[in-house]
Design a protein around this motif. Sequence first.
Motif, PDB file in Angstrom:
ATOM      1  N   ASN A 123       0.829  -1.207   0.000  1.00 26.68           N
ATOM      2  CA  ASN A 123       0.000   0.000   0.000  1.00 26.68           C
ATOM      3  C   ASN A 123       0.865   1.258   0.000  1.00 26.68           C
ATOM      4  O   ASN A 123       0.597   2.214  -0.743  1.00 26.68           O
ATOM      5  N   HIS A 124       1.896   1.270   0.825  1.00 25.86           N
ATOM      6  CA  HIS A 124       2.801   2.424   0.872  1.00 25.86           C
ATOM      7  C   HIS A 124       3.532   2.585  -0.464  1.00 25.86           C
ATOM      8  O   HIS A 124       3.609   3.702  -1.012  1.00 25.86           O
ATOM      9  N   PRO A 306      -2.289  -0.883  10.017  1.00 28.64           N
ATOM     10  CA  PRO A 306      -2.331  -2.329  10.276  1.00 28.64           C
ATOM     11  C   PRO A 306      -1.085  -3.049   9.739  1.00 28.64           C
ATOM     12  O   PRO A 306      -0.889  -3.158   8.523  1.00 28.64           O
ATOM     13  N   PHE A 307      -0.260  -3.555  10.637  1.00 21.34           N
ATOM     14  CA  PHE A 307       0.969  -4.236  10.223  1.00 21.34           C
ATOM     15  C   PHE A 307       0.669  -5.570   9.525  1.00 21.34           C
ATOM     16  O   PHE A 307       1.498  -6.080   8.780  1.00 21.34           O
ATOM     17  N   SER A 340       1.507   0.999   5.966  1.00 20.09           N
ATOM     18  CA  SER A 340       0.310   1.669   5.470  1.00 20.09           C
ATOM     19  C   SER A 340      -0.734   0.637   5.077  1.00 20.09           C
ATOM     20  O   SER A 340      -0.398  -0.378   4.450  1.00 20.09           O
ATOM     21  N   GLY A 341      -1.978   0.913   5.441  1.00 23.48           N
ATOM     22  CA  GLY A 341      -3.081   0.056   5.053  1.00 23.48           C
ATOM     23  C   GLY A 341      -3.743   0.561   3.779  1.00 23.48           C
ATOM     24  O   GLY A 341      -3.293   1.537   3.161  1.00 23.48           O
ATOM     25  N   PRO A 342      -4.843  -0.060   3.370  1.00 24.32           N
ATOM     26  CA  PRO A 342      -5.476   0.284   2.099  1.00 24.32           C
ATOM     27  C   PRO A 342      -6.323   1.551   2.107  1.00 24.32           C
ATOM     28  O   PRO A 342      -6.670   2.056   1.045  1.00 24.32           O
ATOM     29  N   ARG A 347      -2.646   5.288   6.609  1.00 23.36           N
ATOM     30  CA  ARG A 347      -1.350   5.592   6.008  1.00 23.36           C
ATOM     31  C   ARG A 347      -0.337   6.002   7.062  1.00 23.36           C
ATOM     32  O   ARG A 347      -0.642   6.750   7.974  1.00 23.36           O
ATOM     33  N   GLY A 348       0.907   5.519   6.901  1.00 23.67           N
ATOM     34  CA  GLY A 348       1.918   5.679   7.938  1.00 23.67           C
ATOM     35  C   GLY A 348       2.908   6.795   7.744  1.00 23.67           C
ATOM     36  O   GLY A 348       3.943   6.822   8.414  1.00 23.67           O
TER      37      GLY A 348
END
Length: 404
Positions: A123-124, A306-307, A340-342, A347-348
């Motif tokens: 995602n990232h 979410p890892f 980062s998740g969808p 987002r991280g």
Amino acid sequence: MPPFDVPEGDPFGPHNLPYGVFSLPGSAERTVGVRLGDHVLDAGAAAHALGSPYASLLARPALNPLLAAGRTAWSDVRRALTAWVTVPAHRETVEPFFHPLSEVTLHLPFEVADYVDFYASENHARNVGRIFRPDAEDSLTPNWKHLPIGYHGRSGTVVVSGTDVVRPSGQRKAPADAAPVFGPSVRLDIEAEVGFVVGVPSEQGRPVPLSAYRDHVFGLFLLNDWSARDIQAWEYVPLGPFLGKSFATSVSAWVTPLDALDEARVAPPERTHDLLPYLDDSGEEPGGYDLRITVRINGHTVSECPFSTMYWTAAQQLAHMTVNGASLRTGDLYGSGTVSGPTERERGSLLELTWNGRDPLELPGGKRTFLEDGDVVTLSAWAPGPDGARVGLGEVTGRVVPAS
């Protein structure tokens, strides 16, 4: 409240027992501590009082001797610590070695050897590709689904949570500028990551297979890999991150042993490309971790990452890192890359959350595209534990201070 009486549901109960290094007020002496609730146990002093054969590993100013001792020692020490804090017969002996967490100083828990940072979130990677290569047919680079992309960082600037981060200076050049300028970064960012620390070293020339991951990696922790996006954008072609990343990497003061996270193991996302044999984990135990990361700026939650969505696992990263014969050393640290998740809320990094500054965040103290001086960034996380409990990961916090 006595240190043993941890409230029900506390994420730092006896099912967790993360390791750190602390010192007492007025003392420069550091020693290994284990967290239980809102207290820290002087593990070396308790081990000595109870006649543990591992007392010499725990009465040290860093975790490195314990890390190097190997998986049997890790399991034995964890088993003993669990007994010391749960069996009533040990209470009288152990209680004097507890200290309130609020009264101790926490330090970098281990001496960092090498530092490698990966890029493991699809995602990232896709978000970054869409931002910087909007016209590309595929937002991923051609190699991304075939290997865990990574680069070497600067181990000497890894700092413990709570350490101020000085805004870095360097060259930057906007596309329309005729020449670069020098000065403090104006696009300072975060990267919410998970770090892994190597305990047992490996021999140069002998790759570490997926199956040996738990024999070499001791535990994990939260990591914030601060990034100066403007410095990075000017310098990273063609060799990748350098000064835009090397000024500071913040890590938690607490290392959670892998054995505390057995209930959090999950399968990684479905593979869309066939993997070469050294990375093929289809026959291995689930390699992902269900960690729920929260990112706060000045106390305001801006993201929940979410890892469990990470495409490449820590075992695959270790295998790839050594497949060319590179050796491991005790204290090697490797980061997962931005988590980062969808969805937008998952987002991280600020690069993604604001879409490279196009969409400012609305915070109680004002809008943000990138970090301002005085901003405090805090990462926290938890994972599923035994019998419905939560396993807490120690926070990692850093405050941005002006360039000197």
